[in-house]
Every structure is written in structure tokens, then in C-alpha cells.
Design an enzyme around this catalytic site. Structure first.
Site, mmCIF file in Angstrom:
data_model
loop_
_atom_site.group_PDB
_atom_site.id
_atom_site.type_symbol
_atom_site.label_atom_id
_atom_site.label_comp_id
_atom_site.label_asym_id
_atom_site.label_seq_id
_atom_site.Cartn_x
_atom_site.Cartn_y
_atom_site.Cartn_z
ATOM 1 N N LYS A 289 0.885 -1.315 -0.026
ATOM 2 C CA LYS A 289 0.115 -0.198 0.043
ATOM 3 C C LYS A 289 0.682 1.219 -0.502
ATOM 4 O O LYS A 289 2.109 1.099 0.573
ATOM 5 C CB LYS A 289 -1.313 0.125 1.246
ATOM 6 C CG LYS A 289 -2.381 0.562 0.749
ATOM 7 C CD LYS A 289 -2.391 0.106 0.236
ATOM 8 C CE LYS A 289 -4.549 0.560 0.073
ATOM 9 N NZ LYS A 289 -5.615 -0.161 -0.610
HETATM 10 P P1 NAD Z 1 -12.889 7.556 -3.085
HETATM 11 O O1 NAD Z 1 -11.510 8.624 -2.540
HETATM 12 O O2 NAD Z 1 -13.493 7.621 -4.415
HETATM 13 O O3 NAD Z 1 -13.717 7.868 -2.424
HETATM 14 C C1 NAD Z 1 -14.405 8.022 -0.916
HETATM 15 C C2 NAD Z 1 -14.995 8.074 -0.391
HETATM 16 O O4 NAD Z 1 -15.476 8.011 0.917
HETATM 17 C C3 NAD Z 1 -15.395 9.689 -0.842
HETATM 18 O O5 NAD Z 1 -16.996 10.253 -1.385
HETATM 19 C C4 NAD Z 1 -15.323 10.360 0.498
HETATM 20 O O6 NAD Z 1 -16.242 11.728 0.330
HETATM 21 C C5 NAD Z 1 -15.723 9.335 0.979
HETATM 22 N N1 NAD Z 1 -15.382 9.946 2.978
HETATM 23 C C6 NAD Z 1 -13.940 10.580 2.670
HETATM 24 N N2 NAD Z 1 -14.013 10.444 4.334
HETATM 25 C C7 NAD Z 1 -15.768 10.164 5.363
HETATM 26 C C8 NAD Z 1 -15.796 10.676 6.324
HETATM 27 N N3 NAD Z 1 -15.327 10.772 7.260
HETATM 28 N N4 NAD Z 1 -17.303 10.210 6.335
HETATM 29 C C9 NAD Z 1 -17.581 9.439 4.902
HETATM 30 N N5 NAD Z 1 -17.541 9.616 3.617
HETATM 31 C C10 NAD Z 1 -15.897 9.602 3.908
HETATM 32 O O7 NAD Z 1 -11.274 6.677 -2.563
HETATM 33 P P2 NAD Z 1 -12.882 4.705 -2.777
HETATM 34 O O8 NAD Z 1 -11.683 4.478 -4.062
HETATM 35 O O9 NAD Z 1 -14.117 4.440 -4.055
HETATM 36 O O10 NAD Z 1 -11.963 3.879 -1.341
HETATM 37 C C11 NAD Z 1 -12.835 4.042 -0.872
HETATM 38 C C12 NAD Z 1 -12.779 2.948 0.322
HETATM 39 O O11 NAD Z 1 -12.562 1.436 -0.490
HETATM 40 C C13 NAD Z 1 -11.616 2.570 0.279
HETATM 41 O O12 NAD Z 1 -11.224 1.943 2.173
HETATM 42 C C14 NAD Z 1 -10.423 2.181 -0.020
HETATM 43 O O13 NAD Z 1 -9.452 1.425 0.844
HETATM 44 C C15 NAD Z 1 -11.277 1.074 -0.345
HETATM 45 N N6 NAD Z 1 -11.166 0.263 -1.831
HETATM 46 C C16 NAD Z 1 -11.249 0.818 -3.114
HETATM 47 C C17 NAD Z 1 -10.183 0.209 -3.748
HETATM 48 C C18 NAD Z 1 -10.647 1.111 -5.236
HETATM 49 O O14 NAD Z 1 -10.549 -0.283 -6.488
HETATM 50 N N7 NAD Z 1 -10.869 1.990 -5.067
HETATM 51 C C19 NAD Z 1 -10.418 -1.486 -3.927
HETATM 52 C C20 NAD Z 1 -11.005 -1.962 -2.574
HETATM 53 C C21 NAD Z 1 -10.666 -1.431 -1.337
#
Ligand code: NAD
Length: 439
Positions: free
Chosen positions: A125
Site C-alpha cells: 500500500k
Molecule cells: P474515493 O476517494 O473514490 O472515495 C472515497 C469516498 O469516501 C468519498 O465519497 C469521500 O467523500 C468519502 N469519505 C471520505 N471521508 C469520509 C468520512 N469521514 N465520512 C464519510 N465519507 C467519507 O475512494 P474509493 O476508491 O472509493 O475507496 C473507498 C474505500 O474502498 C477505501 O477504504 C479503499 O481502501 C477501499 N477500496 C478501494 C478500492 C478501489 O478499487 N478503489 C479497492 C478495494 C478497496
């Protein structure tokens, strides 16, 4: 003369404990999970010790010139938890809260996830402590290129491959791809996954995590005899994962009744108009891309979001949002962990005494790394698949893993989390045991 430690000092020890990450609650949570699973699978203590600390961690100083001419220094991290099964793999996160311990925990979870999915990767990561919402596109580009330069010595298509995570996207991956390729002197698309399709990205990668979440949700609902059309959902986070999850839930007829992001939360018990909400957040006038202000919904507080009654609750934002303080207030039947590490061990203990069906993060959000694997394979072979092939293969691997997790949970009377972690840890432990300890 014998040595005696001054009062208050640590007593001298031949084998000092590793304390590098112990200031981080997220790392302590990942380490606690590993200790519990080690007991469940009777893990060899030597291997447990090797797996409890990441293989390699790099902290870098990233100075960039801001648009106003000032120079600002950001701190970046890349942590590779395991290289046993192949190259390490994991996202790059841009978020103000990022620190070494959080990145180390996320890298550990990536190892278990790749293990459950039987992918030839270890976990990694990365992160940069910054707020992408206040950086201009030019500043983000300079930050990304300089970060790539700073970690260049420990990344490579056979060493460590990055992908998008919170705060980063396809454009970020394109800049990493270009910077790395300029350095090595040839186009090297397999250095990152989650790139734009025009640059060798895989069709369906952007949607893969959310799609995988909904494959798991469907399987859980089927087991519980609940038709998707009868189910309601609440989703925390409306970025890549949260928005695609809402879209896919909408497609299978599940009503999304509330969503939230870092700016606030909205609710409509009759069901939100998901296509309209996607248009609303994508509108150029909505600079923050927030769900707040969406017409046809009432605004609610962040705590109310998680405790809204629903069939499926999907945390899709950040870690440690379901804690000992609020776990008892959840009113969902299925908890589908799209985010990494959303549920703390004390919340787990509370949920264990309820009938909440948990789809643990290491399984639920594994669609992203699985299609990243497909992308890496296609880039190396220079042979691209169709979106149907990608989606069919994703569904096959996800449902296979789901079935193995559920079988182990039933056979050994384990929670889904312990079953998933057991499979992931066992896979890498077996490989370490067979490879032996160098030298
Ligand atoms: P992103 O940046 O596209 O979206 C994050 C979202 O979370 C946004 O809408 C943001 O406003 C919201 N957010 C941030 N802080 C917050 C809070 N305190 N309360 C409520 N909402 C909040 O990120 P993403 O890629 O969608 O990732 C989201 C989660 O999924 C993370 O935990 C990431 O590690 C996990 N994840 C992502 C992927 C991927 O392919 N992108 C894969 C596996 C896991």
C-alpha cells in the site's frame, strides 16, 4: 561490572520488539486480527512473526512547487508487506490522515486479500498525506510524478505494482505510468493497474470493486432468502467504490435509501434516484462532487446514516467507522465491507452477538485487485480481453472465494471474517514454509 538500566529506561534486551508501527490504531487492529487468526489455524510462531511486520517500508519527502510559487513538502509512504507470492500489489491513497501505520495495516490486509483470491501477489500500500480536494490538477501531477521518482527504487512490474485507492484515480495511474516509463526508457503499462483504457487499462477495472461488492451482497441475500428487490441499502462513501456499488445495487432492484460522503449524508426512505444522483455528483458545477444538496432527499447526520434501518449496510469510505461505540446501533441484516478495515475488533465482538451477516473486507472488496490482476496479465501478454470476459471471470473468482469462505466458516464454526482471514493467512504461510527461510 554488570549493566543496570537507569530508572524509567527500557531494560536492555537482545531482541527488541518492533515498535515502528505501534502508534497506529489501524495497525494495532490488523496485528490483533493476525494474532487471533494465528490461534485459529495454529500458525507456526516463526511464520507468524515474519508476517506480523511488513517486509519493506519507505518514507519519502516529496517537495513540490505549488501554483502560488511556494515550495511545500509532503510526506509519502510505500509499504510492501509480503513479496512471498510474487510482486506486491496495492493502492496509493491521497488523504490528510495517511500515516505509516495506516499504510502498513492496509498492506497487510492486501496480502490476505490476494491470498483468499489465489492471486500471485503479496500485499502493498502507499499513501501521501495531502488533501486532494484542495490541490489543483497541476499540483497533483507534480506530487504524483515526484512521489513516483522517490519510490522508483522499490517498484517495478515484477516487484511492486500500484493501483488507485482513496483520493487517486485513473489519471494518477497515468502519471505514474508515464514517469516510470520515461525513467526506464520504454512504455511499461504493467507498472500500474487502474490506468485509463486508452493506455492499457482493463475495461471494467473502474467498476470492479463495486461490482464485486454487489456479487457478494447477492450471494448473501440468496443465502438469507431475501430477494434483491425486497432489500434496501445504505452506503457510506460515494467515490469510486460507493458510487458503483449504488449503481449496481440499483440495477438488481435494491433500493438505496441513504448515502453519505465526507461532506454529509442524505436519505429518502422511498429510495434515492441513483442515476440522477450519479449525474448530480458528476456535474461540473458540483465542485466537491458531494451528494449533499441532492434534491428529493433529506439531509441527515453521519451517525444517523450508519444507524438507518436497511437490509444491507455498505461502508465504502474509510477504516474504523464501526466501533464499539456505534456497533450496537446498526440496524442492518448484512454488513458488506466495501472499505478496508471499517469494523474494529470490539465492534466485531458486539456484532457477533447479533444476527448481522458480515461480508468481510478482505473478501467483499477483492474485486478491485482481481481485475487489477487481469489488467497486469493483459499488459504483460499485450492481449486485451472484452468486458464480458472480464466480468465473467471476476464473478467466477469472487463466487469461488465466497463459497470457500462460507464453507470454512460453517465447517469450523467461524465468523466469516475469521474464515476469510484464515484462508488468506494460510495461503502465504504455506508458501513461506515451503520456500524456507533465506539464507
Ligand atoms: P474515493 O476517494 O473514490 O472515495 C472515497 C469516498 O469516501 C468519498 O465519497 C469521500 O467523500 C468519502 N469519505 C471520505 N471521508 C469520509 C468520512 N469521514 N465520512 C464519510 N465519507 C467519507 O475512494 P474509493 O476508491 O472509493 O475507496 C473507498 C474505500 O474502498 C477505501 O477504504 C479503499 O481502501 C477501499 N477500496 C478501494 C478500492 C478501489 O478499487 N478503489 C479497492 C478495494 C478497496
Amino acid at each position: 561490572m554488570s549493566f543496570s538500566a537507569p530508572a524509567g529506561a527500557l531494560s536492555p534486551t537482545k531482541h527488541p520488539p518492533v515498535t515502528l508501527f505501534s502508534g497506529s490504531p489501524t495497525y494495532l487492529m490488523a496485528a490483533q486480527q493476525l494474532r487471533t487468526v494465528a490461534g485459529v489455524i495454529d500458525l507456526d510462531p516463526g511464520i507468524a512473526e515474519r508476517l506480523s511486520v511488513p517486509k519493506r517500508s519507505l518514507v519519502v519527502n516529496i517537495p513540490i512547487r505549488m501554483d502560488d510559487g511556494a515550495v511545500h513538502t509532503f510526506i509519502g509512504y510505500r509499504v510492501q508487506h509480503s513479496l512471498t507470492s510474487g510482486a506486491s500489489k496495492g493502492g496509493l491513497r491521497y488523504d490528510p490522515q495517511v500515516d505509516l501505520g495506516e499504510v502498513a495495516a492496509l498492506s497487510m490486509w492486501m496480502t490476505w486479500k490476494c491470498g483468499i483470491m489465489n492471486l500471485p501477489f503479496g500485499g502493498a500500500k502507499g499513501g501521501v498525506a495531502c488533501d486532494p480536494a484542495v490541490l489543483s490538477s497541476g499540483e497533483k501531477e507534480r506530487l504524483t510524478r515526484r512521489f513516483t521518482e522517490e519510490v522508483q527504487s522499490i517498484i517495478g512490474p515484477r516487484v511492486d505494482v500500484m493501483a488507485p485507492d482513496m483520493g487517486t484515480d485513473e489519471q494518477t495511474m497515468a502519471w505514474i505510468y508515464d514517469t516510470y516509463s520515461m525513467k526506464v526508457g520504454y512504455a511499461c503499462p504493467e507498472i500500474v493497474t487502474g490506468k485509463p483504457v486508452e493506455l492499457g487499462g482493463c475495461v471494467g477495472r473502474r467498476e470492479a470493486t463495486g461490482r464485486g461488492v454487489v456479487y457478494c451482497v447477492r450471494a448473501a441475500l440468496e443465502e438469507l432468502n431475501i430477494a434483491p428487490e425486497q432489500a434496501t441499502a445504505v452506503v457510506q462513501g460515494f467515490g469510486n467504490v460507493g458510487s458503483v456499488t449504488c449503481e449496481e445495487l440499483h440495477k438488481i432492484g435494491t433500493k438505496v435509501v441513504a448515502v453519505g460522503d465526507r461532506y454529509g449524508a442524505i436519505r429518502n426512505p422511498k429510495g434515492l434516484d441513483v442515476p440522477a444522483l450519479l449525474r448530480y455528483t458528476a456535474d461540473a458545477k458540483n465542485k466537491l462532487k458531494t451528494v449533499v444538496g441532492f434534491p428529493g432527499a433529506e439531509e441527515i447526520g453521519p451517525d444517523e446514516l450508519l444507524s438507518t434501518r436497511c437490509t444491507v449496510l455498505v461502508p465504502a469510505a474509510m477504516e474504523r467507522v464501526i466501533t464499539g461505540a456505534n456497533a450496537g446501533k446498526l440496524r442492518c441484516r448484512v454488513l458488506a465491507e466495501a472499505a478496508n478495515g471499517p469494523t474494529t475488533p470490539d465492534a466485531d465482538a458486539i456484532l457477533a452477538s447479533s444476527d448481522t451477516y458480515i461480508i468481510p473486507d478482505v473478501l467483499c472488496n477483492a474485486g478491485g485487485v482481481t481485475v487489477s490482476y487481469f489488467e497486469w496479465v493483459q499488459d504483460i501478454q499485450q492481449f486485451m480481453w472484452s468486458e464480458d470476459d472480464v466480468n465473467n471471470e471476476l464473478r467466477k473468482l469472487m463466487m469461488n472465494a465466497f463459497g470457500r469462505v462460507r464453507k470454512l466458516a460453517k465447517d469450523r464454526n467461524l465468523s466469516n471474517r475469521m474464515a476469510g482471514l484464515s484462508l488468506g493467512v494460510q495461503k502465504v504461510a504455506t508458501e513461506q514454509a515451503k520456500r524456507g527461510l533465506f539464507p
